[in-house]
Design an enzyme around this catalytic site. Structure first.
Site, PDB file in Angstrom:
ATOM      1  N   CYS A 116      20.664 -39.588 -44.956  1.00 54.34           N
ATOM      2  CA  CYS A 116      22.179 -39.681 -44.736  1.00 54.34           C
ATOM      3  C   CYS A 116      22.417 -40.466 -43.408  1.00 54.34           C
ATOM      4  CB  CYS A 116      22.997 -38.610 -44.657  1.00 54.34           C
ATOM      5  SG  CYS A 116      22.985 -37.579 -46.148  1.00 54.34           S
ATOM      6  N   HIS A 257      28.820 -39.485 -40.425  1.00 52.52           N
ATOM      7  CA  HIS A 257      28.887 -39.189 -41.619  1.00 52.52           C
ATOM      8  C   HIS A 257      29.581 -38.297 -42.337  1.00 52.52           C
ATOM      9  CE1 HIS A 257      26.468 -38.460 -45.071  1.00 52.52           C
ATOM     10  NE2 HIS A 257      26.010 -37.141 -44.647  1.00 52.52           N
ATOM     11  N   ASN A 287      30.166 -36.783 -50.433  1.00 54.26           N
ATOM     12  CA  ASN A 287      28.961 -37.227 -49.422  1.00 54.26           C
ATOM     13  C   ASN A 287      28.064 -38.265 -50.135  1.00 54.26           C
ATOM     14  OD1 ASN A 287      26.604 -37.588 -48.046  1.00 54.26           O
ATOM     15  ND2 ASN A 287      26.240 -35.432 -47.915  1.00 54.26           N
TER      16      ASN A 287
HETATM   17  O1  UT7 Z   1      24.284 -35.212 -45.662  1.00 49.83           O
HETATM   18  C1  UT7 Z   1      23.746 -33.736 -45.523  1.00 49.83           C
HETATM   19  C2  UT7 Z   1      23.983 -32.955 -46.607  1.00 49.83           C
HETATM   20  N1  UT7 Z   1      24.667 -31.564 -46.577  1.00 49.83           N
HETATM   21  C3  UT7 Z   1      25.408 -31.129 -45.909  1.00 49.83           C
HETATM   22  O2  UT7 Z   1      26.005 -31.688 -44.970  1.00 49.83           O
HETATM   23  C4  UT7 Z   1      25.783 -29.712 -46.422  1.00 49.83           C
HETATM   24  C5  UT7 Z   1      25.835 -28.652 -45.140  1.00 49.83           C
HETATM   25  N2  UT7 Z   1      26.499 -27.483 -45.590  1.00 49.83           N
HETATM   26  C6  UT7 Z   1      27.725 -27.274 -45.992  1.00 49.83           C
HETATM   27  O3  UT7 Z   1      28.475 -28.318 -46.123  1.00 49.83           O
HETATM   28  C7  UT7 Z   1      28.153 -26.104 -46.455  1.00 49.83           C
HETATM   29  O4  UT7 Z   1      26.875 -25.019 -46.329  1.00 49.83           O
HETATM   30  C8  UT7 Z   1      28.382 -25.807 -48.195  1.00 49.83           C
HETATM   31  C9  UT7 Z   1      29.697 -26.569 -48.507  1.00 49.83           C
HETATM   32  C10 UT7 Z   1      27.221 -26.278 -49.044  1.00 49.83           C
HETATM   33  C11 UT7 Z   1      28.734 -24.450 -48.570  1.00 49.83           C
HETATM   34  O5  UT7 Z   1      29.591 -23.858 -47.865  1.00 49.83           O
HETATM   35  P1  UT7 Z   1      29.498 -22.275 -47.209  1.00 49.83           P
HETATM   36  O6  UT7 Z   1      30.602 -21.981 -46.396  1.00 49.83           O
HETATM   37  O7  UT7 Z   1      28.078 -22.399 -46.266  1.00 49.83           O
HETATM   38  O8  UT7 Z   1      29.198 -21.584 -48.351  1.00 49.83           O
HETATM   39  P2  UT7 Z   1      27.882 -20.608 -48.820  1.00 49.83           P
HETATM   40  O9  UT7 Z   1      26.716 -21.558 -49.393  1.00 49.83           O
HETATM   41  O10 UT7 Z   1      27.535 -19.577 -47.948  1.00 49.83           O
HETATM   42  O11 UT7 Z   1      28.525 -20.103 -50.377  1.00 49.83           O
HETATM   43  C12 UT7 Z   1      29.429 -18.837 -50.357  1.00 49.83           C
HETATM   44  C13 UT7 Z   1      29.560 -18.303 -51.595  1.00 49.83           C
HETATM   45  C14 UT7 Z   1      28.465 -18.031 -52.248  1.00 49.83           C
HETATM   46  O12 UT7 Z   1      28.976 -16.819 -53.047  1.00 49.83           O
HETATM   47  P3  UT7 Z   1      28.416 -15.176 -52.335  1.00 49.83           P
HETATM   48  O13 UT7 Z   1      26.810 -15.149 -52.272  1.00 49.83           O
HETATM   49  O14 UT7 Z   1      29.164 -15.107 -51.295  1.00 49.83           O
HETATM   50  O15 UT7 Z   1      28.788 -14.264 -53.677  1.00 49.83           O
HETATM   51  C15 UT7 Z   1      27.977 -18.939 -53.149  1.00 49.83           C
HETATM   52  O16 UT7 Z   1      27.406 -18.515 -54.306  1.00 49.83           O
HETATM   53  O17 UT7 Z   1      30.089 -19.628 -52.560  1.00 49.83           O
HETATM   54  C16 UT7 Z   1      29.127 -19.499 -53.794  1.00 49.83           C
HETATM   55  N3  UT7 Z   1      29.328 -20.893 -54.177  1.00 49.83           N
HETATM   56  C17 UT7 Z   1      30.237 -21.490 -54.768  1.00 49.83           C
HETATM   57  N4  UT7 Z   1      31.240 -20.879 -55.379  1.00 49.83           N
HETATM   58  C18 UT7 Z   1      32.231 -21.676 -56.156  1.00 49.83           C
HETATM   59  C19 UT7 Z   1      28.560 -21.920 -53.974  1.00 49.83           C
HETATM   60  N5  UT7 Z   1      28.701 -23.069 -54.602  1.00 49.83           N
HETATM   61  C20 UT7 Z   1      29.861 -22.954 -55.096  1.00 49.83           C
HETATM   62  C21 UT7 Z   1      30.972 -23.809 -55.608  1.00 49.83           C
HETATM   63  N6  UT7 Z   1      32.010 -23.050 -56.246  1.00 49.83           N
HETATM   64  N7  UT7 Z   1      30.568 -24.959 -56.113  1.00 49.83           N
END
Ligand code: UT7
Length: 331
Positions: A116, A257, A287
């Protein structure tokens, strides 16, 4: 020998016509439109239709940038495509773009993969080549077909990404003080495992087993990437401002980004620069990796958000984890 100054003469961008909303995604995977929007800021993304490839999207953006610069493909002697999704593992997609556009065979053409941060890495490289005096007009393109490397059954990643392309034309200038003021690049190579495609490279070529396991798809440790992304973006922005004795409030617009609006909000707080100085369009694109900065730059410029004389800051991070920033005095 005095160095030449390098300016952006034109910008262009392209997104495939097919728009997929959070509501549509929620019909096929276990997610909700609200989860996607509140966690990331994304409402919809553009995705290619079968038969449309990274090279095709790159050509669209390049044509728009050339028209904006009032140049033709025949004027180009350097073509760099930043991408992690070339049409084929080899040859470089830049050569396919060269052929489709009609860029002359004497032009240097190559790909650059810094995920990215790729567009800012490519901008740094191409502007240095222009400044050396050995190249006259460069096309720098960021183009990605991320839909091809995303696992559409992995709700933690597939909701975040989109397809698209953006391009700029770089040239030497006779107007001192305008153009690329400086760039800053770096990488945290101890964190390669946070965001990667585990198999399919030369260390572990794809096998029936690796494909069945989905190891040819993008994998991400979202939370860890989030934390490092904020640190990297903040450092990249701070370093370049310090290096050029610029205060954050002298920046007219930051083009970050577009990965997650919460990352951009955190950087806005750290830099003590209000969110209205940050261009955000990830709600409509998701993204798009190396295409995200040039798409946002093109939209901001065409939308009247960038004026002659403005100081613009580009800043990005990506798999690697790489990071980069660029300071531009708009001509
Ligand atoms: O260009 C570089 C690319 N990457 C990035 O910039 C990504 C950087 N990271 C992020 O943007 C965030 O970490 C995410 C948007 C990917 C995730 O947000 P988060 O607040 O860190 O959520 P999490 O990964 O801690 O997930 C929280 C919960 C989990 O459930 P439990 O374990 O709390 O029961 C996940 O299983 O949300 C669940 N979850 C979803 N629920 C509904 C994960 N993906 C989804 C989804 N829909 N699509």
């Amino acid at each position: 020998m005095p160095m030449n100054q390098c300016v952006i003469l034109g910008t262009g961008s392209y997104a495939p016509p097919r728009v997929v909303t959070n509501e549509e995604l929620a019909k096929t995977i276990d997610t909700s439109p609200e989860w996607i929007y509140t966690r990331s800021g994304i409402r919809e993304r553009h995705l290619t239709s079968p038969g449309e490839n990274t090279s095709d999207m790159a050509v669209h953006a390049a044509r728009a940038a050339l028209a904006d610069a009032k140049l033709t493909p025949a004027d180009i002697d350097l073509l760099v495509v930043a991408t992690l999704t070339p049409d084929l593992p080899m040859p470089a997609v830049a050569c396919q773009v060269q052929h489709k556009l009609g860029v002359p065979t004497h032009a240097a053409c190559f790909d650059l993969n810094a995920a990215c941060s790729g567009f800012i890495y490519a901008l740094d490289t191409a502007s240095a080549m222009i400044q050396s005096g050995r190249y006259k007009h460069a096309l720098v393109i960021g183009a990605e077909k991320l839909s091809a490397i995303v696992d559409w059954s992995d709700r933690a990643t597939c909701v975040l990404f989109g397809d698209g392309s953006g391009a700029v034309v770089l040239s030497r200038t006779t107007k001192p003080g305008f153009g690329i003021v400086g760039t800053k690049l770096g990488a945290y190579g101890d964190s390669t495992d946070l965001l990667c495609i585990p198999k399919g490279g030369s260390s572990c070529p794809a096998t029936a087993a690796s494909i069945a396991a989905g190891d040819h798809f993008l994998k991400m440790k979202g939370k860890e990437v989030f934390k490092l992304a904020v640190r990297a973006m903040d450092e990249a922005a701070r370093d370049i401002l310090e290096q050029h004795h610029v205060k954050a409030d002298q920046i007219a617009l930051v083009i970050p980004h577009q990965a997650n609006v919460r990352i951009i909000e955190a950087v806005s707080q750290y830099l003590e620069l209000p969110m209205d100085r940050f261009y955000v369009n990830l709600d409509r694109y998701g993204n798009t990796s190396s295409a995200s900065v040039p798409i946002a730059l093109d939209e901001a410029r065409r939308g009247g958000r960038i004026k002659h004389g403005d100081l613009i800051l580009l800043v990005a991070f990506g798999a690697g984890l790489t990071y980069g920033s660029a300071l531009i005095r708009w001509n």
